[in-house]
Design an enzyme around this catalytic site. Sequence first.
Site, PDB file in Angstrom:
ATOM      1  N   ASP A  50      89.796  52.478  56.114  1.00 38.00           N
ATOM      2  CA  ASP A  50      88.944  51.725  57.022  1.00 38.00           C
ATOM      3  C   ASP A  50      89.155  50.178  56.570  1.00 38.00           C
ATOM      4  O   ASP A  50      88.958  49.662  55.365  1.00 38.00           O
ATOM      5  CB  ASP A  50      87.509  52.179  56.666  1.00 38.00           C
ATOM      6  CG  ASP A  50      86.586  51.109  57.830  1.00 38.00           C
ATOM      7  OD1 ASP A  50      87.039  50.502  58.571  1.00 38.00           O
ATOM      8  OD2 ASP A  50      85.366  51.046  57.272  1.00 38.00           O
ATOM      9  N   ASP A  78      78.111  52.007  58.446  1.00 37.08           N
ATOM     10  CA  ASP A  78      78.033  51.010  59.563  1.00 37.08           C
ATOM     11  C   ASP A  78      76.758  50.483  59.523  1.00 37.08           C
ATOM     12  O   ASP A  78      75.939  50.275  58.468  1.00 37.08           O
ATOM     13  CB  ASP A  78      78.688  51.418  60.700  1.00 37.08           C
ATOM     14  CG  ASP A  78      79.097  50.483  62.031  1.00 37.08           C
ATOM     15  OD1 ASP A  78      80.317  49.896  61.990  1.00 37.08           O
ATOM     16  OD2 ASP A  78      77.997  50.040  62.602  1.00 37.08           O
ATOM     17  N   HIS A 105      87.125  54.612  59.966  1.00 31.84           N
ATOM     18  CA  HIS A 105      85.656  54.006  59.833  1.00 31.84           C
ATOM     19  C   HIS A 105      84.662  54.951  60.094  1.00 31.84           C
ATOM     20  O   HIS A 105      83.676  55.025  59.510  1.00 31.84           O
ATOM     21  CB  HIS A 105      85.506  52.821  60.654  1.00 31.84           C
ATOM     22  CG  HIS A 105      84.196  52.077  60.688  1.00 31.84           C
ATOM     23  ND1 HIS A 105      83.888  51.382  59.378  1.00 31.84           N
ATOM     24  CD2 HIS A 105      83.350  51.929  61.527  1.00 31.84           C
ATOM     25  CE1 HIS A 105      82.899  50.795  59.651  1.00 31.84           C
ATOM     26  NE2 HIS A 105      82.429  51.147  60.996  1.00 31.84           N
TER      27      HIS A 105
END
Length: 298
Positions: free
Chosen positions: A245, A120, A275
Site C-alpha cells: 500500500d 482507512d 490498500h
Amino acid sequence: MGKVHRTPDERFADIPDYPFDPRYHILEGGLRLHYVDEGPRDATPVLMMHGEPSWSFLYRKMIGPVVEAGYRVLAPDLIGFGKSDKPTAKSDYTYALHVAWMREWFEAMGLRNVVLACQDWGSLVGLRLVAAMPDRFAGVVLSNGGLPAGQDPPPAFAKWRSFSKYSPVFPIGGIIQRATTTKLSDAEVAAYDAPYDTRASKAGARIFPSLVPLGDNVAVPDQLEAWKVLEKFEGPFTCCFSDKDPITRGGEAAFVDRVAGAKDNPLHRKLSGGHFIQEDDPAGFVSAILDTAKRAGV
C-alpha cells in the site's frame, strides 16, 4: 443539513456474499445509519469499521469467521456510504460530525469490552472513539490507516485527494479494484458501486480525502488531544499493515512507538496485499483480530 439521499433497496438486491440482515439506527437529526450485527448479542463485540470509498461490504469475507469464533460482529456504514443516508452537499460532511454520529450510534448500542478492527477512514473515526471512550475498548487492530495530526500528505495521497476533488468521473468500484491486488469479479465491483445511484450520492466519498487532517487542517487540535489519550491506551494494540500500500506504508511505526498497548505487543505483523486488505488478505486480518482478542482476555 441540506438534501439527503437514501439509496433504493433494490440497488442492493443482487449483492454477492453479503447475506446479512440490514439493521438501522435513526440518529438525532433524522439520518438513518445502517449496520450489520451478527453473532450472539451477549458475546464480545468486534467493531469492524470501513473506510473511503468502501462500505460494510468490504468486511463480508471476515464477518463469518469472527462470528464462528464466538464473537459478535458489528459493521456500520458511515453516513454517506453503503446503506446509510447520504447528505448530498459536500459542506454537510466534517470529520467532527462523523465522530459524533458514530459515537451516538455506539452509545445507543451500549457497547463495552469492544475489539476495534479498522482501516482507512475507519481508523480516523474508530481511533477517535477509542480516545473518547477508552474504557469501552478491550483492544485495537489497525490496518492501513492512522490518526494523522497535521503531517505533510504523502505524494500518493496528495494525488488521490486531487483526483477525488477534480476528476469528472469517480468510479467507486474501479477505485477499489485499483487499490487491491486481488482481481474482483464484475459483481463485486458492482457491489461497491451499488450505494451510489446518483451523482449527488457520492458527495461524501468525494469530500472525505479533503477532510483528512494533513497539513493545516481544522481537525488537528482534536487529533492532538486524541493522541494524548491513545498513547496511554494499555489494551493490546496490534498493527497489521499490508506490504503493497503506497499510501500507508510505514504508518505502523507511529503507533508501535507511541501507544502503550502497542509497544510490547508481539502480535504486530505484515499482511499481503494492497490498500483494501480485507479483499486481499481477509484471513490474515481475521487472525490478527482473534489473536488480539485472546491477548485482551475477551
